[in-house]
Motif scaffolding. Structure first.
Motif: not given
Ligand code: AMP
Length: 190
Positions: A47-61, A89-90, A144-153
């Motif tokens: 939970a602590l690890e997930l919280k850190k990643i998600m509050t930064s806006g980055k993607l979880v593994s 992600t791909l 989060r938007y940048q992660a979307y543009l770089d990866t999810t789009q």
């Protein structure tokens, strides 16, 4: 079996639409963001690890996400499913495609909700006040938007190229019910 994927940048309304369509079709709604937020409440090391990643806006593994989704698909989705927030992600899309192929499941519909970044910013800020989500402040939204543009789009573009017959672009700046009606119309026409 009806199997649906919703794509779209954070705040485009994919979660809202996925929920409504899940009620309309009586299908399980798998929101990976919701699953992760409920895991955060468990207050353990993960939970602590997930919280850190998600509050930064980055993607979880991918490893964590693939496990979550596989578990849901195997246990709750015999009659079909609606995926909301996955694959992002791909690597995740490859994992999902392998699972679907092995299980002889064909995707039925892919809805990609498009929206202008300015409208997104306003919506997400409003949601952050209403839902008290700590990944909804303006700096995090940009990540989060940048992660979307770089990866999810790239993932949704890949599906668009390879699944033209079931891929639908939907404008996300209309009213919620108008968007739902558009999607329902597409579902009824087939
Ligand atoms: P969402 O509610 O779908 O916007 O997801 C909230 C956050 O959960 C994202 O910003 C990511 O940190 C994480 N997340 C959700 N789904 C995924 C995914 N498929 N892959 C990686 N991270 C994810």
């Amino acid at each position: 079996m009806t199997s649906i994927i919703f794509f779209g940048p954070p705040g485009a309304g994919k979660g809202t639409q996925a929920k409504k369509i899940s009620t309309f079709l009586n299908l399980p709604h798998i929101s990976t963001g919701d699953v992760l937020r409920s895991k955060i409440k468990q207050n353990d090391q993960l939970a602590l690890e997930l919280k850190k990643i998600m509050t930064s806006g980055k993607l979880v593994s991918d490893e964590i996400l693939n496990k979550i989704v596989l578990d849901k698909l195997l246990n709750d989705c015999r009659s079909g499913f609606i995926l909301d927030g996955y694959p992002r992600t791909l690597h995740q899309s490859q994992f999902l495609n392998d699972f679907l192929e092995q299980s002889k499941i064909k995707l039925s519909y892919i809805f990609n909700i498009d929206i202008d970044f300015k409208i997104l910013e306003e919506r997400i800020l409003k949601r952050s006040k209403e839902e008290n989500r700590d990944d909804d402040d303006i700096d995090v939204i940009k990540v989060r938007y940048q992660a979307y543009l770089d990866t999810t789009q790239k993932v949704s573009d890949h599906y668009m190229e390879n699944n033209k017959d079931i891929f639908y672009n939907i404008h996300g700046d209309d009213k919620i019910d108008e968007i739902t009606n558009k999607i329902i119309k597409i579902l009824k026409n087939d």
